[in-house]
Design a protein around this motif. Structure first.
Motif: not given
Length: 120
Positions: A70-86
């Protein structure tokens, strides 16, 4: 199947550490695969990103090849610079497994961490 976990209460500051939340896999979830993940906070980090890993304690593996951020100043991981990967080699769960939410990076001042896991 969707599992939403409140790891830290809305008024609690997020801190780093392993096993901040641990849950037991019931029989109904046995042999399902982790499909997607996301996370959110109630109060954003004023400095630095949050980093969250999903770990299968029983199988001794990290379930994410790329952790949730979860990037600085963001509320969620949905807009993360690096998305998660399973991880394609550590995504299956079995009845009785213990699954942990580990916080590897807490940012500054973030509060109210929640994690959403989708199994199929």
């Amino acid at each position: 199947r969707v599992v939403q976990l409140k790891v830290f209460a809305d008024t609690a500051t997020v801190t780093t550490g392993d096993g901040k939340y641990v849950f037991f896999v019931p029989p109904e979830f046995s042999f399902l695969f982790l499909n997607t993940v996301s996370a959110f906070v109630s109060t954003v980090s004023s400095s630095g990103a949050l980093t969250i890993q999903v770990r299968n304690i029983t199988q001794a593996v990290d379930m994410l090849a790329t952790a949730i951020t979860i990037d600085q100043s963001e509320n969620s991981s949905l807009t993360a610079t690096t998305p998660p990967a399973v991880s394609q080699t550590a995504d299956q769960i079995r009845e009785g497994d213990l699954i942990a939410i580990d916080v590897d990076g807490a940012g500054t001042g973030a509060k109210g961490l929640g994690v959403v896991l989708v199994f199929a």
